[in-house]
Design a protein around this motif. Sequence first.
Motif, short mmCIF file in Angstrom:
data_model
loop_
_atom_site.label_atom_id
_atom_site.label_comp_id
_atom_site.label_asym_id
_atom_site.label_seq_id
_atom_site.Cartn_x
_atom_site.Cartn_y
_atom_site.Cartn_z
N ARG A 186 -2.03 -10.25 -0.76
CA ARG A 186 -1.02 -9.38 -1.34
C ARG A 186 -1.00 -9.64 -2.84
NH1 ARG A 186 0.88 -5.03 1.03
NH2 ARG A 186 3.09 -4.95 1.45
N THR A 242 -11.02 -6.85 12.15
CA THR A 242 -11.24 -6.55 10.74
C THR A 242 -12.54 -5.78 10.56
OG1 THR A 242 -11.48 -7.54 8.53
CG2 THR A 242 -12.33 -8.84 10.36
N THR A 243 -12.56 -4.95 9.50
CA THR A 243 -13.82 -4.28 9.14
C THR A 243 -14.59 -5.10 8.10
OG1 THR A 243 -12.73 -3.02 7.38
CG2 THR A 243 -12.85 -1.96 9.55
N SER A 244 -13.98 -6.20 7.66
CA SER A 244 -14.56 -6.99 6.56
C SER A 244 -15.07 -8.34 7.05
CB SER A 244 -13.49 -7.23 5.49
OG SER A 244 -12.87 -6.04 5.09
N ILE A 263 9.84 -0.78 8.92
CA ILE A 263 10.47 -2.00 8.37
C ILE A 263 11.35 -2.72 9.40
CG2 ILE A 263 10.13 -1.60 5.93
CD1 ILE A 263 12.87 -0.16 5.83
N LEU A 267 -6.76 -6.72 8.13
CA LEU A 267 -6.26 -7.94 7.48
C LEU A 267 -5.97 -7.66 6.01
CD1 LEU A 267 -5.61 -10.80 8.47
CD2 LEU A 267 -7.77 -11.54 7.48
N HIS A 291 0.46 4.91 -1.81
CA HIS A 291 0.59 6.21 -1.11
C HIS A 291 1.62 7.08 -1.85
CE1 HIS A 291 -1.65 5.13 2.55
NE2 HIS A 291 -0.80 4.23 2.93
N SER A 295 6.78 1.78 14.08
CA SER A 295 7.94 0.96 13.72
C SER A 295 8.10 0.94 12.20
CB SER A 295 7.74 -0.46 14.25
OG SER A 295 8.87 -1.24 14.01
N VAL A 336 2.08 0.38 12.41
CA VAL A 336 2.91 0.21 11.22
C VAL A 336 2.17 0.80 10.02
CG1 VAL A 336 4.38 -1.70 11.96
CG2 VAL A 336 2.13 -2.20 11.00
N GLY A 372 -2.22 -6.74 3.42
CA GLY A 372 -0.91 -7.35 3.15
C GLY A 372 -0.08 -7.47 4.42
N LEU A 373 0.07 -6.37 5.15
CA LEU A 373 0.84 -6.41 6.40
C LEU A 373 0.12 -7.25 7.44
CD1 LEU A 373 2.55 -4.21 5.06
CD2 LEU A 373 2.54 -2.96 7.21
N HIS A 394 0.84 -1.21 0.00
CA HIS A 394 0.00 0.00 0.00
C HIS A 394 0.87 1.26 0.00
CE1 HIS A 394 -4.36 1.16 0.65
NE2 HIS A 394 -3.73 2.31 0.60
N SER A 395 2.10 1.15 0.50
CA SER A 395 3.02 2.29 0.44
C SER A 395 3.31 2.69 -1.01
CB SER A 395 4.36 1.95 1.12
OG SER A 395 4.14 1.53 2.44
N LYS A 404 -13.79 -11.65 5.69
CA LYS A 404 -12.42 -12.16 5.91
C LYS A 404 -12.32 -13.06 7.15
CE LYS A 404 -10.11 -8.20 3.71
NZ LYS A 404 -9.27 -7.00 3.96
#
Length: 352
Positions: free
Chosen positions: A341, A208-210, A296, A186, A46, A294, A270, A188-189, A42-43, A213
């Motif tokens: 992912r 989770t909001t889903s 990476i 929930l 961004h 934190s 994160v 990728g990270l 997702h970075s 999942k």
Amino acid sequence: MYKAKAYSAASAKSPLASTTIARRDPTEHDVQIEILFCGVCHSDLHQARNEWSGFMPTVYPCVPGHEIVGRVTKVGSAVTKFKLGDLGAVGCMVDSDGTCPACQEGLEQFCPNGTFTYNLPDKHLGGVTYGGYSDSIVVSDRFVLHVPSNLNLAGAAPLLCAGITTYSPMRHWGVTKGKKVGVVGLGGLGHMGVKFAHALGAHTVVFTTSPSKKDDALRLGADEVVLSRNADEMQKHASSFDFILDAVAADHDINAYIQLLHRDGNITLVGAPEKPLPVSAFSLIMGRRSLSGSPIGGIAETQEMLDFCGQHNITADVEVIPIQKINEAYERLLKSDVKYRFSIDMASLKSE
Ligand code: NAP
Ligand code: ZN
């Protein structure tokens, strides 16, 4: 210098498109890698869309990608760690000064002179560094990792960012058997966080909001799943967690999670949403709870994480896509619609 194929964004508003970029010829300490798979973080989104303009404005054209695995195609004369044909992996960093206190401690992620894999000044060619949405990359051997040979390569690529970003704070905050650990979001990270918390022996709870999942969260290793929009379900866990990892990419209420921490519990961010998150002082004060972040992880710890994954047979759950689907993949990330992912099969770049 040579030309490499890549996908880049020309501006915050333009879709990524095929291009060619310059890569340096390997110097004596460099490793050249033919990229086989690159995860979609997702970075990347961004940055491609300049959502972190206050922290690290995007320089265009921007070639994202920092979850790279591939084959070594050239090594410089001073390189001893790698030989032609080896697997090689590159994460979010490609350089650091090697001399500052952080580097001396193996914490290159805190080096004030570090270079990220994309969008930071390129000391060799000028301009900025270009990431892994490309057919090859040239990186100093200090920043190239070994991939355990038993791991599926498409699923191993995301370990280089999603893996280390979740593994490192869990190790730092002492996630072990007997601890109650939450993972928020929930994606990728988050899904890597669940796998690590479970493998480290913790009682693992996914937020989770889903609702869709829920079954996956249990399959990935969660002991319990909480639908975070259900206040009653949340309240059942009040003041009970030793550690919570927040991996949410968008605006959300972190106070709802702070109050779930036990006395002296920690919540580590994160996830890096575009906008600041308001924090209730009282939820931290009452309970001496802490909130931290934190980034990476260092190179030695990244290798440790990869070796841990080799031993426990851990990889990301991936949906493999051709590079031509990258813009669609970004839209799906925004809808939390990825299990869990995207991993780009870089062979698809050959047809461009
Ligand atoms: P991702 O795959 O898009 O996952 C984010 C998850 O957050 C979603 O799957 C969703 O999970 C949840 N979410 C999304 N919108 C939400 C909302 N409005 N409210 C509550 N939950 C929401 O993203 P990712 O690649 O895992 O990255 C997550 C974040 O970590 C990004 O901001 C990224 O830039 C950052 N990051 C930081 C570092 C670091 O070093 N600290 C490294 C890499 C990435 P549910 O569907 O389960 O709710
Ligand atoms: Zn990342």
